[in-house]
Design a protein around this motif. Structure first.
Motif, short mmCIF file in Angstrom:
data_model
loop_
_atom_site.label_atom_id
_atom_site.label_comp_id
_atom_site.label_asym_id
_atom_site.label_seq_id
_atom_site.Cartn_x
_atom_site.Cartn_y
_atom_site.Cartn_z
N LYS A 1 47.56 38.19 43.41
CA LYS A 1 47.31 36.81 43.61
C LYS A 1 45.76 36.45 43.99
O LYS A 1 45.11 37.17 44.65
CB LYS A 1 48.12 36.31 44.70
CG LYS A 1 49.65 36.60 44.48
CD LYS A 1 50.31 35.69 43.25
CE LYS A 1 51.64 36.00 43.16
NZ LYS A 1 52.15 35.32 41.85
N MET A 2 45.25 35.21 43.59
CA MET A 2 43.96 34.73 43.90
C MET A 2 44.13 34.23 45.22
O MET A 2 42.85 33.99 45.72
CB MET A 2 43.52 34.00 42.91
CG MET A 2 43.23 34.48 41.41
SD MET A 2 41.98 35.73 41.52
CE MET A 2 40.43 35.04 41.69
N ASN A 3 45.06 33.87 46.25
CA ASN A 3 44.92 33.18 47.17
C ASN A 3 45.81 33.90 48.33
O ASN A 3 46.60 33.70 48.91
CB ASN A 3 45.52 31.97 47.30
CG ASN A 3 46.97 31.89 46.54
OD1 ASN A 3 47.56 33.07 46.30
ND2 ASN A 3 47.68 30.82 46.99
N PRO A 4 45.42 35.48 48.72
CA PRO A 4 46.18 36.19 49.55
C PRO A 4 45.37 35.88 50.95
O PRO A 4 44.51 35.16 51.03
CB PRO A 4 46.00 37.79 49.21
CG PRO A 4 44.44 37.48 48.59
CD PRO A 4 44.59 36.42 47.91
N VAL A 5 46.36 36.62 51.96
CA VAL A 5 45.83 36.35 53.27
C VAL A 5 45.13 37.83 53.40
O VAL A 5 45.66 38.92 53.37
CB VAL A 5 46.82 36.34 54.35
CG1 VAL A 5 46.21 36.28 55.68
CG2 VAL A 5 47.59 35.01 54.41
N MET A 6 43.71 37.63 53.69
CA MET A 6 42.86 38.93 53.79
C MET A 6 42.41 39.16 55.27
O MET A 6 41.51 38.07 55.62
CB MET A 6 41.68 38.88 52.71
CG MET A 6 41.10 40.19 52.41
SD MET A 6 39.93 40.16 51.13
CE MET A 6 41.08 40.11 49.82
N ILE B 1 42.48 41.65 37.27
CA ILE B 1 42.06 40.47 38.38
C ILE B 1 43.09 39.31 37.93
O ILE B 1 43.07 38.96 36.94
CB ILE B 1 40.63 40.29 38.37
CG1 ILE B 1 39.83 41.35 38.86
CG2 ILE B 1 40.31 39.07 39.49
CD1 ILE B 1 38.32 41.16 38.28
N PRO B 2 43.48 39.03 38.84
CA PRO B 2 44.86 37.92 38.69
C PRO B 2 44.19 36.60 38.59
O PRO B 2 44.78 35.55 39.18
CB PRO B 2 45.90 38.27 39.93
CG PRO B 2 44.66 38.41 41.21
CD PRO B 2 43.81 39.36 40.46
N PHE B 3 43.29 36.37 37.60
CA PHE B 3 42.71 35.05 37.31
C PHE B 3 43.92 33.96 37.19
O PHE B 3 44.88 34.16 36.11
CB PHE B 3 41.82 35.13 36.12
CG PHE B 3 40.63 35.76 36.62
CD1 PHE B 3 39.83 35.20 37.27
CD2 PHE B 3 40.42 37.05 35.86
CE1 PHE B 3 38.43 35.92 37.60
CE2 PHE B 3 39.20 37.63 36.12
CZ PHE B 3 38.12 36.89 36.90
N GLY B 4 44.06 32.81 37.70
CA GLY B 4 45.04 31.72 37.68
C GLY B 4 46.20 32.00 38.15
O GLY B 4 47.30 31.12 38.12
N GLU B 5 46.51 33.21 38.93
CA GLU B 5 47.84 33.70 39.46
C GLU B 5 47.74 33.19 40.93
O GLU B 5 46.90 33.86 41.74
CB GLU B 5 48.18 34.94 39.29
CG GLU B 5 48.35 35.46 37.90
CD GLU B 5 48.84 36.84 37.63
OE1 GLU B 5 49.37 37.40 38.49
OE2 GLU B 5 48.47 37.22 36.33
N TYR B 6 48.59 32.25 41.52
CA TYR B 6 48.39 31.76 43.05
C TYR B 6 49.77 31.95 43.20
O TYR B 6 50.83 31.79 42.84
CB TYR B 6 47.97 30.44 43.10
CG TYR B 6 46.35 30.39 42.39
CD1 TYR B 6 45.48 30.56 43.47
CD2 TYR B 6 45.92 30.03 41.33
CE1 TYR B 6 44.18 30.40 43.16
CE2 TYR B 6 44.75 30.02 40.82
CZ TYR B 6 43.85 30.25 42.06
OH TYR B 6 42.72 30.27 41.40
#
Length: 806
Positions: free
Chosen positions: A425-430, A304-309
């Motif tokens: 990434k933790m902020n993708p477009v879903m 899980i990409p914690f902290g990766e944006y």
């Protein structure tokens, strides 16, 4: 039998080539031969009382007779017996007499070889005796370690004083590779040969010592486990001896290192849970079934990409440019998307953290193929964020979204967590595709989980059951799509803002085809723009006659079909430089037209009205028909109608009856059937007798297509009024609207699609409810408003006035 009984050496004798057995002079051994040349050599030797030389093939192929394909030192001996076997094979009993050196061999006469006896070099006898003593000592050690070593061999070599014979005896029982066996076999220096044998035996002794140690270590555990476990433990012990049994320790060390790197970005609860599981894994036997499950869990968490944006800042201009580049028309949808990201950009610039993640969730609603999912793709490109698509259609298991508990076999994280792992990434477009098609059964209701996912107040602590700790989804940009917003539960609808994406007009489809579809399909099929000619009239004909849809998905398929045929023509005719497609030859590419909206009739008819309907693929014009039959005033409705439409037909009939009774709808006396008594008395019959003496049959084609909804109310009332009054309905007028029992016209949905259908059918006038006229007229394409008159109606009397030929 001695060599003296044969010709002196060197001499030319028959050659037998064996595959992998080195024979020694003291041996009497059976040979099984199938090669034709070997068999001929045996027959020649027997017939002419000749010796034979047996050589060994280098590559394990019996009888292959080429230079360097066999070793040049073999055994010279005689054939004692020959027996024929099935399939052309023979068995011979061979007696070895002496080693021979093959000095000459000819491919032309490969049956024979020129052979001389291999003679030993002179050696120091005292030195040889010392070497033999060392050799015997090592043989004894080997015999104690290797239970398969011949027990009587030690005694035989102790009693023998011939160094060459001792070397041959020991060489014959050693398990060595073919090249090493040849080296021992062909060595002419006896002392060096004995030393080589000692070296081989020492290697064997060391190998057996290691095997014995490994076996002892394994035997200490064999009582606790199954016998099959023996092999695994033996491999483990071997790996330990080689120093490679550190894989587990390295993995645990790697997990701890990755966990430490993510510590500052993970929720405290997540870090605590993961650390606990890593410690548990380090104490666990790697062969335990639970160890595999636990290792999978740890790996999933650490992925899980914690902290990766995605660091790209939101830019409204980039979003607008990308939307305009990828989509034609859809102005309202583009504007709303721009506004959505304008708010986010301002919050980002002013660094208002509390509100940055709190915003509405956009839901694109519209028929298939109008560009809902591709709008999300454009947003992803503009923001330079990864796009994750979660298909919700038909999903019934709540665990697909929330994850499975680890107590279940095959447990895994939910689709959202998997999406974050895939996006890295933790902020993708879903994109939550087909959100209106979520199901519910005994496994739970997925729509209830969506409430938590899409609620900005809750999704910063979304708890996945597999992970067993909360994950922040607030930075994810959620975009959902649906075909019918009415099928989405009310609480879930409340968390989304709907952007209606309706049908494209023919003009819009033309521009989409010209600017987007055709260039894309040409590139996909490897064609150049100069190789295919498609004019405007042809494209418009394809749109009108070969597709019927709200979007452009089938239109893309039609162009794909055309270009496939173009590719085939270009390949078949090398002189062809351009394929011209026009309205005259389009049938050779697409056969006959498939769809066609019937144009407005030129003649006015009694009892036939043009109704406007909304379908999942856009608008349509329905011709509603009615006839009257002598009867008692009953109403029959056909056409595969739903309950709402059946009720609407009954309301329409009642409204028409009221209009007749009030005298609003005038009924001429001549069209009311009279009895013989009324004819004699020349009685003027009451107009209400018209619906008492006739049965009405109302039909809405096509009968195979299910239809429902109240918006055909005024059309059915007009049809019934026309057939009872025998007044024609204007053929170029179309209408839509719900009718109440008091005769009021209520608003309807899907007005844009319905008016586009009327425009395609070349209607001159369209009657719509006044509220729709005031509310929705701005959404209607200008080309539609220019082509026909759109009139608002308030009550059924307005409809009769505009549509009946009075």
């Amino acid at each position: 039998m001695e060599l003296e009984n044969y010709d002196e050496f060197p001499q030319t004798i028959p050659l037998i080539i064996e595959d992998d057995i080195f024979l020694y002079p003291f041996m009497i051994a059976p040979l099984f031969l199938s090669n034709e040349q070997n068999i001929k050599a045996v027959e020649y030797a027997i017939e002419h009382n000749k010796l034979v030389v047996v050589a060994v093939s280098k590559h394990g192929k019996e009888g292959k007779r080429e230079h360097n394909s066999f070793f040049d030192v073999g055994v010279v001996g005689n054939i004692m017996r020959k027996v024929s076997l099935p399939d052309g094979k023979i068995k011979v009993l061979f007696q070895g007499l002496v080693k021979g050196k093959i000095s000459d061999f000819s491919d032309d006469n490969s049956l024979f070889a020129h052979v001389d006896i291999l003679r030993n070099e002179e050696s120091n006898e005292q030195s040889i005796k010392s070497v033999i003593e060392v050799l015997i000592e090592n043989v004894k050690k080997l015999s104690r370690l290797n239970i398969k070593f011949p027990a009587d061999l030690v005694k035989t070599i102790e009693e023998n004083d011939d160094a060459t014979r001792i070397a041959d005896l020991i060489s014959s029982v050693l398990k060595v590779k073919k090249e090493e066996a040849y080296k021992l076999f062909s060595q002419a220096n006896v002392e060096q040969r004995l030393l080589d044998i000692i070296e081989v035996i020492k290697k064997e002794i060391e190998s057996f010592k290691i095997q014995k140690e490994i076996t002892q270590k394994v035997n200490s555990k064999i009582e606790k486990t199954h016998k099959d476990y023996f092999l695994k433990e033996q491999i483990k012990a071997i790996q330990k001896e080689l120093g490679s049994d550190t894989k587990k320790d390295e993995e645990i060390k790697s997990y701890k290192k990755r966990l430490k790197a993510k510590k500052d970005f993970m929720p405290k609860e997540a870090y605590k849970e993961t650390k606990k599981q890593v410690e548990k894994l380090s104490r666990m036997n790697p062969d335990s079934p639970d160890a595999n499950l636990l290792q999978t869990y740890v790996e999933q968490v650490l992925d899980i990409p914690f902290g990766e944006y995605a660091n790209e800042k939101i830019s409204v201009k980039n979003v607008e440019d990308q939307l305009n580049k990828d989509h034609y028309s859809l102005e309202k949808a583009k504007e709303r998307i721009s506004e959505y990201f304008a708010v986010k950009q301002l919050l980002e610039q002013r660094n208002i953290e509390d509100l940055k993640s709190k915003g509405t969730v956009l839901c694109f609603v519209g028929p298939p193929g109008v560009g809902k999912t591709s709008l999300a793709n454009s947003i992803s490109k503009a923001l330079q964020r990864p796009l994750i698509r979660v298909a919700l259609g038909g999903m019934e298991d709540v665990n697909e979204l929330r994850g499975h508990r680890r107590t279940y076999v095959g447990a895994m994280p939910g689709r959202l967590i998997k999406g974050l792992i895939d996006a890295k990434k933790m902020n993708p477009v879903m994109v939550l595709d087909e959100i209106d098609k979520l199901g519910a059964n005994h496994r739970g209701d997925p729509t209830a989980v969506m409430l938590e996912i899409l609620d900005p107040e809750q999704n910063h602590e979304f708890r996945d059951l597999y992970l067993n700790f909360p994950v922040d989804l607030s930075q994810v940009i959620f975009v959902s799509t649906a075909n019918d917003a009415r099928r989405i539960p009310a609480p879930l609808r409340d968390r989304m803002e709907f952007i209606e994406i309706s049908s494209y007009t023919p003009n819009e489809k033309y521009h989409i085809a010209k600017d987007y579809l055709i260039p894309q399909e040409l590139e996909k099929h490897g064609l150049k723009k100069t190789e295919v000619s498609l004019n405007k009239a042809t494209i418009e004909l394809i749109i009108a006659k070969y597709t019927r849809e709200a979007g452009v998905r089938n239109l893309r398929r039609v162009f794909s079909k055309i270009f496939r045929k173009c590719v085939k023509q270009i390949l078949n005719d090398e002189t062809l430089t351009k394929v011209i497609i026009n309205t005259k030859n389009i049938k050779s590419f697409l056969d006959n037209p498939i769809f066609e909206i019937d144009p407005a009739d030129k003649k006015d008819f009694v009892g036939i009205a043009n109704g406007l309907a909304w379908t999942s693929v856009g608008g349509d014009v329905l011709k509603i028909e009615a006839i009257k039959l002598k009867g008692k005033g009953s109403l029959t409705v056909t056409g595969n109608l739903g309950e709402v439409m059946k009720e609407s037909s009954r309301i329409s009939y009642s409204v028409v009856k009221v209009l007749i009774d009030k005298g609003v709808l005038l009924i001429e006396n001549e069209i009311i059937p009279k009895s013989s008594k009324e004819l004699e008395e020349k009685t003027i019959v009451d107009p209400s007798e018209i619906y008492k003496r006739f049965d009405i049959h109302l039909h809405i084609p096509e009968g195979a297509t299910p239809k429902d909804g109240p918006s055909a109310g005024i059309t059915m009332a007009l049809t019934i009024a026309s057939i009872l009054s025998e007044k024609a309905i204007k053929a170029d007028v179309a209408m839509t609207g719900e009718l109440t029992l008091s005769g009021k016209v209520l608003p309807i949905g899907g007005l844009k699609e319905k008016l586009i259908a009327a425009y395609k059918a070349k209607m001159k006038k369209a009657l719509v409810p006044r509220k729709n006229y005031e509310r929705d007229l701005d959404d209607i394409p200008q080309e539609v408003k220019d082509a026909m008159e759109i009139k608002p109606v308030d009550v059924i009397e307005d409809v009769l006035k505009e549509a009946l030929v009075l």
